[in-house]
Design a protein around this motif. Sequence first.
Motif, mmCIF file in Angstrom:
data_model
loop_
_atom_site.group_PDB
_atom_site.id
_atom_site.type_symbol
_atom_site.label_atom_id
_atom_site.label_comp_id
_atom_site.label_asym_id
_atom_site.label_seq_id
_atom_site.Cartn_x
_atom_site.Cartn_y
_atom_site.Cartn_z
ATOM 1 N N VAL A 268 26.623 13.789 32.910
ATOM 2 C CA VAL A 268 25.968 14.489 34.015
ATOM 3 C C VAL A 268 26.643 15.830 34.266
ATOM 4 N N THR A 269 27.974 15.866 34.170
ATOM 5 C CA THR A 269 28.703 17.113 34.397
ATOM 6 C C THR A 269 28.365 18.161 33.346
ATOM 7 N N VAL A 270 28.385 17.743 32.073
ATOM 8 C CA VAL A 270 28.066 18.685 30.999
ATOM 9 C C VAL A 270 26.612 19.134 31.096
ATOM 10 N N MET A 271 25.713 18.223 31.427
ATOM 11 C CA MET A 271 24.307 18.593 31.578
ATOM 12 C C MET A 271 24.129 19.580 32.732
ATOM 13 N N THR A 272 24.876 19.380 33.812
ATOM 14 C CA THR A 272 24.780 20.299 34.946
ATOM 15 C C THR A 272 25.235 21.700 34.548
ATOM 16 N N CYS A 273 26.363 21.775 33.853
ATOM 17 C CA CYS A 273 26.845 23.084 33.393
ATOM 18 C C CYS A 273 25.844 23.729 32.437
ATOM 19 N N THR A 274 25.276 22.916 31.548
ATOM 20 C CA THR A 274 24.317 23.434 30.579
ATOM 21 C C THR A 274 23.059 23.936 31.273
ATOM 22 N N PHE A 275 22.580 23.194 32.272
ATOM 23 C CA PHE A 275 21.361 23.604 32.958
ATOM 24 C C PHE A 275 21.617 24.837 33.818
ATOM 25 N N TYR A 276 22.804 24.906 34.402
ATOM 26 C CA TYR A 276 23.182 26.102 35.164
ATOM 27 C C TYR A 276 23.154 27.334 34.261
ATOM 28 N N THR A 277 23.703 27.180 33.065
ATOM 29 C CA THR A 277 23.699 28.281 32.107
ATOM 30 C C THR A 277 22.280 28.609 31.658
#
Length: 677
Positions: A268-277
Amino acid sequence: MTSQIVESEDEFDEFSELQQHNKPKAQPSVDEAFDLDDLLPVIGEFGKYQKLLVFGICLPACIPCGFCAFNQLFMADTPDDYWCRVPELLQMDLEQRKYLAIPKEMENDKLEFSKCYTYGVNWTQLLDSIEYTDESALTLEPNSSWPLVKCSQGWEYNTTSVWSSIVIDFNLVCDRDIYPTIGLAALNCGGPVGVYLFGLLNDRAGRRLSYFACLATLLAGSLMTSLSTDFWTWAGSRVIVGLTIPAVYQIPFIISLELVGEKYRSFVTVMTCTFYTSGIMLLSLVTYLERDWVRLSYYTSLPFYSYFLYIFIMPESPRWLLMRGRLEEALRILERMARVNGQQFPEVVHSKLEAQIQRDKHREQKRKVANVGLIDLCRTPNMRLKTILITLSWFANETVYLGLSYYGPSLGTNQYVSFFLSAVVEIPSYLCCWYFMDTWGRRWPLSLSMILGGVACVITVMLPDNAIDETLILYLISKALLSASFLIIYPFAGELYPTQVRGIGIGASSYIGGLGLIVIPFVTYLGKENLKLPLVIMGFVSMLGGLTGLRLPETLHHRLPQTIEEGEEFGKDWQLKDCFRCKPQPDIHSPPASYENLDVLGGSSTNASDVELELKDSRRQRQLPRINERTPLETSDSNSGSTGRQHRSSMKRLVRQMSVMDTQRTHDGTMQLTHWI
């Protein structure tokens, strides 16, 4: 299934008795009822309910944060060329009046029309004296003896590439060219204040109310931005917008983390960073298509009014409800989660919660928490050193990461392409970081990425001024490396700070790191005079932060500190040769530990090993079966003779090491906001 549930209840009662023996009398009702992390594997750790929450609410919430954090860069575009406005000469042809009224000066080794000075003559009197006509104007020549004065009646702008920006509307050039930078600093001033204010609201009034208050503040600030008619109103609106960054996406992120199983939190953390980017990449497309700064402000804010529809579907965090004693509401959400995930809600948990609800109606229970503060981080030498090193590394990392993000449009030949590429390079860095963190540890990937990223910035000074593409490539390499290190510093700090002061430690480091965000716009401002100077400054800061990280102890495969005393001992035997041990090995002398030692959270001084020994002794006396840790609320039906890898479900949180990217927690296990852009 019935016998398994009964055995689970017996196991829980056994652990509760030992907790009561070792802890103060006042215990939180939730801990007596059940552990939510033990319940999630039964009702679904990442089922349909969590997927709808993550992909339907958490990830879309990243978009307004990225849009409103970086749309300001394009609102404040400065035209390539501008010159003093002379109203008396406006009837002349453009080239003619520039030739007559604007002096020339050396700029970039070329003789160019001055941007900030004009000849200080009385043009009306001069033109009247020569009986001005189009023909006479052709023979009029500027006189080198004419005095030079600063522009006093505004500017004219070359609007070929930039035709709308606050720079044009508010005349933010020459002596006022630092004003857009002040506006960027104003945006970053709001961040730490907003995280603190919305953090208080988040913990006291709940996640849902806090999120919609944050969203309303963001949209109000954005609307005020669109309607601004002068710079200071615009800058004030950016402070209001800054109050919500990054809280506007962290609150749904926290709800998601609190509802998914432990092994899915890193995902979830990596997906959040990826979606933010990905949102920032989308912003580069929006800014390319819309060049009017007022409409850009509308387009990057008005669509998010639709997020208020989340009020009908966004759940409150059950973990927060349980912590606040609102057990009936928590039970309804957890039962709905089990139903959507197609799982049966355990009857034993339902019964315990129902019983606890009845007990809470007749009495008020208060939590007794150890009184610790920021001073405890600096009381002993090793903890003091680690706190300083973590904070320095955090400051350098956060400052340089955001500085590089701001500086992207200044490099290359097309600011929109450069900004897009600066976001694209973050995605592979996140994926690589996810792997390296759990393979090579935290210290070396953090330090090496910061040092190499800093080197890539510094060596740009060796390139000639016309090496535009080469400079951009080195910048992108640095941005990718700093993005990876930025993802590592957060969980690494969380593992180094003891459980008792984790929230305080991370909060202090992130707030001090956030001070760099106020300063970094003024560093990037130096690029107006020397394009590579900001990169060199940020490069040295990054290398310094990376070197400080080498002195920190590795946390992968080590038992993590729970108390302040354990924090003082952790890494105390550090030696220089430890810096050269790249791939950490499991520590066979100490069992794995947890982010959340339940005894510490409850204020007891009993450590995990003591409790586990007591549990073993108690189990031998009562001859209770062991429970497979992979099925937290169920016992194994045929593994009574299994190896020591099997553990009691209620001990699972006590003896695990969480090698996931988590967010800071309070003593009761609920998660908090932090200034993390």
